[in-house]
Motif scaffolding. Structure first.
Motif, PDB file in Angstrom:
ATOM      1  N   ILE A   8       0.865  -1.185   0.000  1.00 10.88           N
ATOM      2  CA  ILE A   8       0.000   0.000   0.000  1.00 10.88           C
ATOM      3  C   ILE A   8       0.895   1.226   0.000  1.00 10.88           C
ATOM      4  CG2 ILE A   8      -1.824   1.274   1.202  1.00 10.88           C
ATOM      5  CD1 ILE A   8      -1.107  -2.290   2.263  1.00 10.88           C
ATOM      6  N   ARG A   9       0.716   2.086  -0.983  1.00  7.73           N
ATOM      7  CA  ARG A   9       1.505   3.311  -1.069  1.00  7.73           C
ATOM      8  C   ARG A   9       0.577   4.515  -1.221  1.00  7.73           C
ATOM      9  NH1 ARG A   9       6.757   4.659  -2.363  1.00  7.73           N
ATOM     10  NH2 ARG A   9       7.241   2.502  -2.945  1.00  7.73           N
ATOM     11  N   LEU A  10       0.812   5.543  -0.403  1.00  7.81           N
ATOM     12  CA  LEU A  10       0.079   6.800  -0.510  1.00  7.81           C
ATOM     13  C   LEU A  10       0.981   7.884  -1.088  1.00  7.81           C
ATOM     14  CD1 LEU A  10      -1.891   7.049   2.879  1.00  7.81           C
ATOM     15  CD2 LEU A  10      -2.759   6.322   0.660  1.00  7.81           C
ATOM     16  N   ASP A  11       0.390   8.802  -1.797  1.00 11.81           N
ATOM     17  CA  ASP A  11       1.132   9.957  -2.292  1.00 11.81           C
ATOM     18  C   ASP A  11       1.033  11.067  -1.249  1.00 11.81           C
ATOM     19  OD1 ASP A  11       2.288  12.051  -3.572  1.00 11.81           O
ATOM     20  OD2 ASP A  11       0.857  12.159  -5.234  1.00 11.81           O
ATOM     21  N   LEU A  12       2.084  11.187  -0.434  1.00 17.70           N
ATOM     22  CA  LEU A  12       2.124  12.210   0.619  1.00 17.70           C
ATOM     23  C   LEU A  12       3.204  13.246   0.335  1.00 17.70           C
ATOM     24  CD1 LEU A  12       1.836   9.842   3.730  1.00 17.70           C
ATOM     25  CD2 LEU A  12      -0.016  10.959   2.464  1.00 17.70           C
ATOM     26  N   SER A  66      -2.344   3.506  -3.871  1.00 16.11           N
ATOM     27  CA  SER A  66      -1.961   2.469  -4.832  1.00 16.11           C
ATOM     28  C   SER A  66      -1.791   1.177  -4.043  1.00 16.11           C
ATOM     29  CB  SER A  66      -0.643   2.832  -5.533  1.00 16.11           C
ATOM     30  OG  SER A  66      -0.776   4.014  -6.290  1.00 16.11           O
ATOM     31  N   VAL A  67      -2.482   0.123  -4.449  1.00 16.76           N
ATOM     32  CA  VAL A  67      -2.413  -1.165  -3.759  1.00 16.76           C
ATOM     33  C   VAL A  67      -2.142  -2.244  -4.798  1.00 16.76           C
ATOM     34  CG1 VAL A  67      -3.647  -2.838  -2.329  1.00 16.76           C
ATOM     35  CG2 VAL A  67      -4.050  -0.383  -1.997  1.00 16.76           C
ATOM     36  N   TRP A  68      -1.129  -3.062  -4.544  1.00 15.22           N
ATOM     37  CA  TRP A  68      -0.828  -4.133  -5.483  1.00 15.22           C
ATOM     38  C   TRP A  68      -0.208  -5.324  -4.755  1.00 15.22           C
ATOM     39  CZ3 TRP A  68       2.309   0.125  -4.898  1.00 15.22           C
ATOM     40  CH2 TRP A  68       3.671  -0.090  -4.693  1.00 15.22           C
TER      41      TRP A  68
END
Length: 251
Positions: free
Chosen positions: A151-155, A229-231
């Motif tokens: 799980i990645r966030l755009d921070l 973004s989840v992969w």
């Protein structure tokens, strides 16, 4: 390493800017994570003609904690050496190297992040090692039974609480979706992973997790970030490569 460019003293801010440009030219992989407070401390010491050792050691520890290799860290220092007085080159390289090594060899101070409740990268690496040893005993590749959900966030444009609160929401959603003893880890300020069994429900869980995080972000008036973004990430064949992958994902 000898300076290749004329040395012109600047203010701390100007030195920082020139250093970043030089580091990018030398191949720094992730420009968005280059700047940390220790960079400012190093520039302040140099422009004040002061002892740079403590600030450089701190920078080395920070780079190691962020998963930056020693080689890449020293290439970054070469970028600074190109625009700083030559007398600082060796102290910078030595202090940064010692700080980097100190952080790499230090035991983790805690198993879990106190805000998100997610375990540390160090603990995840222990669990990964167990998975790889179990796969070796079974005579199969670890990716047959295990996988990572990332799980990645755009921070990138957020600071302070606006960087912390979204990951708290991520941790909460992860614990609800992966509630059967999976290892849930915080790899970086904006990245989390779940070490899970690779079964026929994994893709569905990943989609559900993405939906839940997106919903929580939309509901919380204090949070303003893009959807996550989840992969699903396949684990490499070797454990050492998996450790490198965790460091890379966390940057």
């Amino acid at each position: 390493m000898a300076n290749r460019f004329p040395v012109v003293m600047r203010s701390s801010t100007q030195l920082c800017h020139e250093w970043k440009e030089r580091s990018s030219a030398y191949g720094w992989a992730f420009p968005s994570d280059w700047h940390v407070p220790a960079v400012d401390a190093v520039c302040d010491a140099i422009t004040a003609d002061a002892d740079v050792w403590a600030a450089a050691e701190r920078l080395g520890r920070k780079r190691a904690a962020a998963g930056v290799s020693l080689a890449e860290t020293l290439v970054d220092i070469d970028g600074l050496a190109a625009v700083a007085p030559s007398r600082y080159t060796e102290p910078l390289r030595r202090a940064v190297s010692l700080g980097w090594a100190d952080r790499i060899t230090a035991p983790p101070s805690t198993v879990a992040d106190p805000l998100t409740g997610l375990v540390t990268p160090e603990y995840l690496n222990i669990r990964l090692g167990e998975s790889y040893r179990a796969a070796e005993v079974r005579g199969e590749c670890v990716s047959v039974r295990s996988a990572l959900v990332v799980i990645r966030l755009d921070l990138s444009s957020r600071t302070g609480w606006q960087r912390t609160l979204p990951m708290i929401l991520v941790g909460d959603a992860m614990r609800r979706v992966f509630d059967a003893g999976q290892s849930l880890a915080l790899l970086g300020d904006a990245v989390a992973v779940a070490l899970s069994d690779r079964d026929n429900m994994l893709a569905r869980r990943a989609r559900l997790l993405c939906s839940m995080i997106t919903h929580q972000i939309e509901l919380d008036p204090e949070v303003s970030v893009p959807p996550p973004s989840v992969w699903i990430e396949t684990l490499p064949r070797k454990y050492s490569t998996a450790v490198d992958l965790m460091a890379e994902l966390g940057r």
